[in-house]
Design a protein around this motif. Structure first.
Motif, mmCIF file in Angstrom:
data_model
loop_
_atom_site.group_PDB
_atom_site.id
_atom_site.type_symbol
_atom_site.label_atom_id
_atom_site.label_comp_id
_atom_site.label_asym_id
_atom_site.label_seq_id
_atom_site.Cartn_x
_atom_site.Cartn_y
_atom_site.Cartn_z
ATOM 1 N N ILE A 1 85.153 -7.568 162.187
ATOM 2 C CA ILE A 1 86.254 -6.605 162.337
ATOM 3 C C ILE A 1 85.714 -5.190 162.115
ATOM 4 N N PRO A 2 86.086 -4.218 162.944
ATOM 5 C CA PRO A 2 85.595 -2.843 162.778
ATOM 6 C C PRO A 2 85.889 -2.298 161.379
ATOM 7 N N ASN A 3 84.877 -1.701 160.774
ATOM 8 C CA ASN A 3 85.036 -1.153 159.429
ATOM 9 C C ASN A 3 85.461 0.307 159.515
ATOM 10 N N THR A 4 86.548 0.549 160.230
ATOM 11 C CA THR A 4 87.049 1.900 160.468
ATOM 12 C C THR A 4 88.487 2.035 159.974
ATOM 13 N N TYR A 5 88.836 3.266 159.627
ATOM 14 C CA TYR A 5 90.187 3.523 159.143
ATOM 15 C C TYR A 5 91.149 3.693 160.314
ATOM 16 N N ARG A 6 92.425 3.598 160.010
ATOM 17 C CA ARG A 6 93.455 3.798 161.029
ATOM 18 C C ARG A 6 93.286 5.188 161.644
ATOM 19 N N GLU A 7 93.192 5.220 162.953
ATOM 20 C CA GLU A 7 92.823 6.445 163.652
ATOM 21 C C GLU A 7 93.780 7.603 163.395
ATOM 22 N N SER A 8 95.063 7.312 163.283
ATOM 23 C CA SER A 8 96.053 8.396 163.165
ATOM 24 C C SER A 8 96.083 9.061 161.791
ATOM 25 N N VAL A 9 95.481 8.426 160.781
ATOM 26 C CA VAL A 9 95.506 9.016 159.432
ATOM 27 C C VAL A 9 94.117 9.281 158.874
ATOM 28 N N GLY A 10 93.117 8.489 159.300
ATOM 29 C CA GLY A 10 91.770 8.661 158.788
ATOM 30 C C GLY A 10 91.622 8.201 157.351
#
Length: 447
Positions: A264-273
Motif C-alpha cells: 500500500i502506498p506510504n503516502t498521506y491523503r493528498e488533500s490534506v498532506g
C-alpha cells in the motif's frame, strides 16, 4: 509553562476509576477450582433475574430494531439522524438492514416455534436465542462499567508508555497505540472509525491506516470474555486473554512486513498532506508525560460521562450487534448443521489443524474460516466440541483474525484506504495461517 492537569482530584479519578475498571474486567476471582471475573458474576445474576422471559425480550428488541431501522431507511427522519444514540442504533446500510430484518424474522419463528425445523431446532436458531440471552446479559452488565476503562485515563497512560515500542515494532506513529487501546478496551469498529478519521486529517499514511485497521483493531475485552463464556471456557479467561495479546502482537509485527499491507502506498491523503508531529516534551520524561495525559483525560470524567458512554455502547450492542448475530449466526449454523459447505471449503484447514496436533481437527475446521463473516460465529460453531484445548484454540483464533465483514470489514472497504474485499480476505488468511501454530504452542503450554 502550560497548565498542568496533575491535581489531586484528577489523580484520584484516574487511579481509582481505572483500578475499578481493571478489577471488574481483568482481575481473576477464585470460583471453586477455577477462576472467573466480577463482571461474569454480574452477568450471571442478570441472566438469572430475567430467567425464561429473556427469549421474549430478545425477540421484542429485534423486531423493534428492524421496524425502526426500516422507517429510518425510508423516511430518514431528523429525530433519528441527528441523535447520536439513535443514529448509531438504527441508521444503517442495506446489508445491515437486511440482516436486522432477517434476525427479527428468525427470532419470531424460533421463540414461537413457527417454520422449518432447520431454523428453529436446538442445534440452530434455539441455540442462537439462548446465546444472545447471554450476550444481552453481559452487555447490560458491562456497558456502564466500560467507561471506567475508556474515560478515566488508563488508555492515555498506556498509549504514552507504549509509544517508544510502537514505531520500531509496527512501523506506525506512537498515537497508534491509542487505537489499539481503544479497541481492546472499547470496540474494534470504533477503533477503525478513529483510524479512518486520523487518516482523513493527515495523521496516518494510507499504509499506516490500512495496517492499523487490520492489525490493531482487536475486539474488546468484554467481547473476549463473552466468547470464552459462550464456548464454556470462561474459567480459563486469564490465559485465554493473555494468548490473544501475545499472538496479536506477533501477528502485527509480521503482517506489517509482508504484502498486501507492505504494497500500500506510504503516502498521506493528498488533500490534506502530512499533519503529524509527535514529540514528547523535553522537560518531561515518558512517565511524567503519561501521567499528565491521563490526568487531562480524567479531568472530564464524571457521572454524566459514565451515563453517555454506557448508553452509547448499550444502544449499539442491543439494536445493532445482536440482530446481526442472530441473522448471521442462525444462517451459519443452518449451513454448518444441514449442509456440507463448510466441510468442503475448510478441508485444507482440517489437514492443517491435524498436522498441528489439534484434537477434533476436522470438526473444528469450519470455525477457522467462518470468522471472516462475523467474529462471533466461530464460537457458535465450536459449542459442540468436546475438547477444551480445541475450544481454547478456536476461541483465540477467532479473536485475532480481526477482519470481520459485519464489524470492521465494511467500514474499511467504504473508506478511502486502498483495501478492497480480496485484499482483506488475503490478510484474513495470512493471520489465520500464521496464528494457528502460535496458539497451539501456547495451548500446549498452559492446558
Amino acid at each position: 509553562m502550560g497548565k498542568s492537569y496533575v491535581t489531586k482530584k484528577n489523580l484520584f479519578k484516574f487511579l481509582l476509576g481505572s483500578a475499578f475498571g481493571i478489577l471488574m474486567f481483568l482481575v481473576p476471582i477464585p470460583q471453586g477450582e477455577s477462576f472467573t471475573t466480577l463482571l461474569d458474576f454480574l452477568k450471571s445474576w442478570i441472566k438469572g433475574l430475567f430467567g425464561s422471559n429473556l427469549s421474549y425480550i430478545i425477540t421484542v428488541m429485534l423486531v423493534f430494531s428492524a421496524v425502526v431501522s426500516v422507517y429510518d431507511f425510508i423516511a430518514k427522519p431528523d429525530w433519528i439522524r441527528k441523535n447520536h444514540y439513535l443514529s448509531r442504533a438504527f441508521s444503517t446500510t442495506p446489508l445491515y438492514l437486511g440482516s436486522k430484518i432477517l434476525g427479527a424474522v428468525f427470532a419470531v419463528m424460533i421463540v414461537f416455534k413457527i417454520g422449518p425445523e432447520m431454523i428453529i431446532s436446538a442445534d440452530t436458531g434455539a441455540t442462537m436465542i439462548d446465546l444472545c440471552g447471554t450476550l444481552f446479559s453481559i452487555v447490560l452488565a458491562f456497558s456502564f462499567i466500560l467507561p471506567f476503562l475508556t474515560d478515566c485515563g488508563i488508555m492515555e497512560f498506556l498509549g504514552v508508555i507504549a509509544k517508544p515500542l510502537v514505531r520500531p515494532l509496527f512501523h506506525v506513529p506512537g498515537r497508534a497505540s491509542v487505537d489499539l487501546i481503544a479497541s481492546w478496551f472499547g470496540a474494534s469498529n470504533a477503533a477503525v472509525i478513529l483510524t479512518r478519521e486520523q487518516y482523513m486529517k493527515g495523521f496516518y499514511t494510507k499504509r499506516e491506516a490500512g495496517y492499523i485497521m487490520t492489525n490493531f483493531s482487536l475486539v474488546s475485552i468484554p467481547f473476549c470474555l463473552m466468547v470464552a463464556d459462550t464456548m464454556g471456557i470462561a474459567n480459563l479467561f486469564p490465559p485465554f486473554y493473555l494468548c490473544i495479546c501475545i499472538v496479536g502482537i506477533i501477528l502485527a509485527v509480521i503482517i506489517a512486513r509482508i504484502p498486501p499491507i507492505k504494497t500500500i502506498p506510504n503516502t498521506y491523503r493528498e488533500s490534506v498532506g502530512k499533519q503529524i508531529n509527535e514529540e514528547i516534551p523535553q522537560e518531561k520524561g515518558i512517565f511524567a508525560h503519561a501521567v499528565e495525559m491521563s490526568c487531562k483525560r480524567a479531568e472530564s470524567f464524571n457521572v454524566k460521562t459514565v451515563g453517555t458512554s454506557g448508553l452509547e455502547v448499550l444502544m449499539g450492542m442491543f439494536f445493532d450487534l445482536i440482530p446481526i448475530v442472530v441473522a448471521w449466526g442462525t444462517l451459519a449454523l443452518i449451513i454448518a448443521t444441514y449442509t456440507p459447505v463448510f466441510d468442503w471449503i475448510s478441508y485444507p484447514m482440517g489437514l492443517y489443524l491435524k498436522l498441528l496436533g489439534v484434537p477434533e481437527a476436522f470438526a473444528a475446521a469450519p470455525a477457522t474460516l467462518v470468522g471472516f463473516t462475523d467474529m462471533f460465529i466461530p464460537a457458535l460453531l465450536s459449542v459442540g466440541l468436546t475438547s477444551v484445548k480445541t475450544k481454547f484454540i478456536i476461541g483465540v483464533l477467532s479473536l485475532v483474525q480481526i477482519i470481520y465483514l459485519t464489524e470492521v470489514g465494511t467500514i474499511i472497504i467504504k473508506s478511502e484506504i486502498p483495501l478492497n474485499f480480496w485484499k482483506l480476505l488475503v490478510i484474513f488468511l495470512e493471520r489465520t495461517i500464521v496464528a494457528l501454530p502460535l496458539i497451539v504452542l501456547f495451548a500446549n503450554l498452559v492446558l
